[in-house]
Design an enzyme around this catalytic site. Sequence first.
Site, PDB file in Angstrom:
ATOM      1  N   HIS A  82     -16.347 -10.781  20.091  1.00 46.82           N
ATOM      2  CA  HIS A  82     -15.539 -11.833  21.029  1.00 46.82           C
ATOM      3  C   HIS A  82     -14.230 -11.491  21.389  1.00 46.82           C
ATOM      4  O   HIS A  82     -13.290 -12.462  21.741  1.00 46.82           O
ATOM      5  CB  HIS A  82     -16.061 -13.331  20.644  1.00 46.82           C
ATOM      6  CG  HIS A  82     -17.247 -13.928  20.475  1.00 46.82           C
ATOM      7  ND1 HIS A  82     -17.801 -14.194  21.487  1.00 46.82           N
ATOM      8  CD2 HIS A  82     -18.167 -14.105  19.475  1.00 46.82           C
ATOM      9  CE1 HIS A  82     -18.969 -14.583  20.906  1.00 46.82           C
ATOM     10  NE2 HIS A  82     -19.360 -14.517  19.748  1.00 46.82           N
ATOM     11  N   GLU A  86      11.046  -6.215  -1.156  1.00 49.05           N
ATOM     12  CA  GLU A  86      10.496  -7.506  -0.886  1.00 49.05           C
ATOM     13  C   GLU A  86       9.787  -8.310  -2.260  1.00 49.05           C
ATOM     14  O   GLU A  86       9.927  -9.421  -2.357  1.00 49.05           O
ATOM     15  CB  GLU A  86       8.815  -7.291  -0.061  1.00 49.05           C
ATOM     16  CG  GLU A  86       9.262  -6.601   1.369  1.00 49.05           C
ATOM     17  CD  GLU A  86       9.283  -5.206   1.478  1.00 49.05           C
ATOM     18  OE1 GLU A  86       9.641  -4.093   0.252  1.00 49.05           O
ATOM     19  OE2 GLU A  86       8.919  -4.526   2.201  1.00 49.05           O
ATOM     20  N   LYS A  98       4.435  -1.854  -9.243  1.00 50.05           N
ATOM     21  CA  LYS A  98       4.456  -0.553 -10.278  1.00 50.05           C
ATOM     22  C   LYS A  98       5.879  -0.074 -10.531  1.00 50.05           C
ATOM     23  O   LYS A  98       6.059   0.335 -11.723  1.00 50.05           O
ATOM     24  CB  LYS A  98       3.986   0.733  -9.284  1.00 50.05           C
ATOM     25  CG  LYS A  98       3.872   1.856 -10.273  1.00 50.05           C
ATOM     26  CD  LYS A  98       2.808   2.950  -9.161  1.00 50.05           C
ATOM     27  CE  LYS A  98       2.752   4.154 -10.103  1.00 50.05           C
ATOM     28  NZ  LYS A  98       1.879   5.123  -9.443  1.00 50.05           N
ATOM     29  N   LYS A 108      12.524   2.298   4.160  1.00 50.36           N
ATOM     30  CA  LYS A 108      13.047   1.485   3.171  1.00 50.36           C
ATOM     31  C   LYS A 108      14.626   1.889   2.934  1.00 50.36           C
ATOM     32  O   LYS A 108      15.411   0.862   2.882  1.00 50.36           O
ATOM     33  CB  LYS A 108      12.416   1.934   1.578  1.00 50.36           C
ATOM     34  CG  LYS A 108      11.046   1.332   1.647  1.00 50.36           C
ATOM     35  CD  LYS A 108      10.600   1.620   0.278  1.00 50.36           C
ATOM     36  CE  LYS A 108       9.145   1.549   0.065  1.00 50.36           C
ATOM     37  NZ  LYS A 108       8.630   2.108  -1.339  1.00 50.36           N
ATOM     38  N   GLY A 111      -0.623   3.361  -6.417  1.00 48.54           N
ATOM     39  CA  GLY A 111      -0.424   1.854  -5.695  1.00 48.54           C
ATOM     40  C   GLY A 111      -1.760   1.485  -5.060  1.00 48.54           C
ATOM     41  O   GLY A 111      -2.325   0.258  -5.372  1.00 48.54           O
ATOM     42  N   ARG A 112      -2.158   2.108  -4.296  1.00 47.93           N
ATOM     43  CA  ARG A 112      -3.162   1.592  -3.525  1.00 47.93           C
ATOM     44  C   ARG A 112      -4.666   1.799  -4.269  1.00 47.93           C
ATOM     45  O   ARG A 112      -5.673   1.612  -3.655  1.00 47.93           O
ATOM     46  CB  ARG A 112      -3.349   2.308  -1.875  1.00 47.93           C
ATOM     47  CG  ARG A 112      -3.049   3.896  -2.093  1.00 47.93           C
ATOM     48  CD  ARG A 112      -2.866   4.383  -0.669  1.00 47.93           C
ATOM     49  NE  ARG A 112      -2.591   6.106  -0.555  1.00 47.93           N
ATOM     50  CZ  ARG A 112      -1.308   6.440  -1.033  1.00 47.93           C
ATOM     51  NH1 ARG A 112      -0.329   5.912  -1.285  1.00 47.93           N
ATOM     52  NH2 ARG A 112      -1.367   7.676  -1.083  1.00 47.93           N
ATOM     53  N   GLU A 123      -2.425   5.394   4.280  1.00 44.13           N
ATOM     54  CA  GLU A 123      -1.251   5.742   3.465  1.00 44.13           C
ATOM     55  C   GLU A 123      -1.687   6.969   2.578  1.00 44.13           C
ATOM     56  O   GLU A 123      -0.742   7.769   2.318  1.00 44.13           O
ATOM     57  CB  GLU A 123      -0.918   4.698   2.387  1.00 44.13           C
ATOM     58  CG  GLU A 123       0.645   4.933   1.802  1.00 44.13           C
ATOM     59  CD  GLU A 123       1.027   3.599   1.252  1.00 44.13           C
ATOM     60  OE1 GLU A 123       1.817   3.018   1.629  1.00 44.13           O
ATOM     61  OE2 GLU A 123       0.744   3.628   0.061  1.00 44.13           O
TER      62      GLU A 123
HETATM   63  O1  F6P Z   1       5.556   0.958   0.601  1.00 41.57           O
HETATM   64  C1  F6P Z   1       4.697   1.774  -0.098  1.00 41.57           C
HETATM   65  C2  F6P Z   1       4.450   1.743  -1.506  1.00 41.57           C
HETATM   66  O2  F6P Z   1       5.100   2.468  -2.153  1.00 41.57           O
HETATM   67  C3  F6P Z   1       2.914   1.427  -1.695  1.00 41.57           C
HETATM   68  O3  F6P Z   1       2.456   2.638  -1.943  1.00 41.57           O
HETATM   69  C4  F6P Z   1       2.809   0.569  -2.747  1.00 41.57           C
HETATM   70  O4  F6P Z   1       1.635   0.296  -3.066  1.00 41.57           O
HETATM   71  C5  F6P Z   1       3.797  -0.419  -2.537  1.00 41.57           C
HETATM   72  O5  F6P Z   1       4.781   0.011  -1.764  1.00 41.57           O
HETATM   73  C6  F6P Z   1       4.385  -1.360  -3.596  1.00 41.57           C
HETATM   74  O6  F6P Z   1       5.082  -0.925  -4.697  1.00 41.57           O
HETATM   75  P1  F6P Z   1       5.393  -1.331  -5.955  1.00 41.57           P
HETATM   76  O7  F6P Z   1       4.034  -1.499  -6.699  1.00 41.57           O
HETATM   77  O8  F6P Z   1       5.996  -0.218  -6.859  1.00 41.57           O
HETATM   78  O9  F6P Z   1       6.111  -2.562  -5.496  1.00 41.57           O
END
Ligand code: F6P
Length: 546
Positions: free
Chosen positions: A381, A209, A203, A509, A264-265, A350
């Site tokens: 199990h 990452e 987003k 972060k 995002g979620r 979240e």
């Molecule tokens: O770490 C939290 C977060 O902001 C989430 O809410 C989101 O889904 C994810 O990181 C990824 O964010 P982006 O889509 O901006 O890379």
Amino acid sequence: MNKEHAWKILESQQVRMKQIHLSDLFAADSQRFESFSLKFKDILVDFSKNHINKETLQQLLDLARACGLKEERDRLFSSEHVNSTEDRAAMHMALRHRSSKPVMVDGKDVMPDVRSVLVQMAEFCHAVHSGDWRGSTGKKIENVVSIGIGGSDLGSDMAIKSLQAYAIPGIKIHCVSNVDPSHLARTLCDIDPETTLFVIISKTFTTLETMTNARHARLWLLDSGCSEASIVHHFVAVSTNTQAVADFGIDPKNMFQFWDWVGGRYSMWSAVGLPIALSIGMPCFEEMLEGAYEMDRHFLETDFNKNIPVILALLGVWYINFWGATTHAVIVYSQQMSQFPTFLQQLVMESLGKSVTHDGRAVDYLTSPVTWGNSGTNSQHAFFQMIHQGTQMIPADFLAPARNSDGTTEQQQQLISNFIAQTEALMKGKSLQTVEQELAMDGQSPGKISQLAPHKVFPGNKPTTSILFEKITPATLGSIIAMYEHKTYVQSVIWNINAFDQWGVELGKHLAAKVLDELGGDNALLTHDGSTNGLIRYARAMAEKT
Ligand code: F6P
């Protein structure tokens, strides 16, 4: 009735209900299943194995009313800025809106843009599947590597695995999320750069990452002999941030847009779901949207006493705030849906892992349950011992498709019989008297019986909700996900917290960026606490080992 009054009534009700064993509720009412189950299309939601009676349900509904649930639901669907701290609407429902009516967000009908991205996705998927879109050396795309994390990964990963039966042959989708170098490296080691397409999903297009993995994906292509100029054939992006996409070197015409009113979620319904569409094809992706839209309508149009997301949310509130449950288990009797609990973890925790109200006051009640789970029968199990005989109350949702076209009927029937039997065992338990009788019939001595019997008692009385549907289809999956989204929103209303922000992820972060600088350097003067300094020094020393 005000909220405090409704709350007090439920506190007294809990004192009464905890005296009654679940099996006694069934013994007293032959119509209990009929009274406490609901159907939505082929999805049966049986909530009769919960610590409620008609009075409890009414009292929970009174609480919902006292919290202004109807008004808050309408505010959500009218695109008001329910995400108060980010001053935004949360209009993921527009992404799956199927009627011809406009959907206004901040004074603009967003549906033309939503539909135009869906068309762009359909054209792109068709081009990739048909071979019109090819890699730089002219080969057909056979591998798609989706790079994203959190909401830009979990929904796709879960849906792609859940809908394997619908996968289009000849194309394999890989989801890479972790910045752990093994994730990308192990994914790429078996695939051919010439037939690989990367979909970079973020987003913000700033997530550490994702951007790091995207850079390494690009280097991998360049190392394989692909020229800078040809890299366009192997990269597309999904983002709200056009400038950052262009700065990364992806042509904005190969970018799929979404909007800041999509959290995002809650974003798998947007172009964030492109890997899903590449896996199952756009018609099936649209069926998933359709299923979610039908659940939106159910949530919006159904009286609260028959409204599935509302009932599920209130049951959660009942256990968390009145019985002191701190966790909620989700057991999916489907190997293909085994990522579902992981997806739900982000959605629930979240969204609801908050300790201040909308206006910044500290809450004095529990909010998000620890949400966890895995597939059945595997979980039986592993951790079911604790659910049956441990000291904590663990309310659980059991989900299963009744039919599965993979494998044999024998396997599927075993799966479903375990699903049903576990909910029965958790509810009924096994009394000391029964255990003693069984041991005696086995010929055990009185001494052995009194030694063993306490260990073999099942207290039962453990609440479960069963969600049984015909089979996993894109539409059913869409409905189930939307059901949990709305359940989450309802709980946020009861708790007066913002379900759509996530400030709690920021500090880590920020500090990671500082530690990153220090890990790579040799600065002896570290200014963290003793533990953090010690860990940095140890990690540096280990990294230097050959
Ligand atoms: O770490 C939290 C977060 O902001 C989430 O809410 C989101 O889904 C994810 O990181 C990824 O964010 P982006 O889509 O901006 O890379």
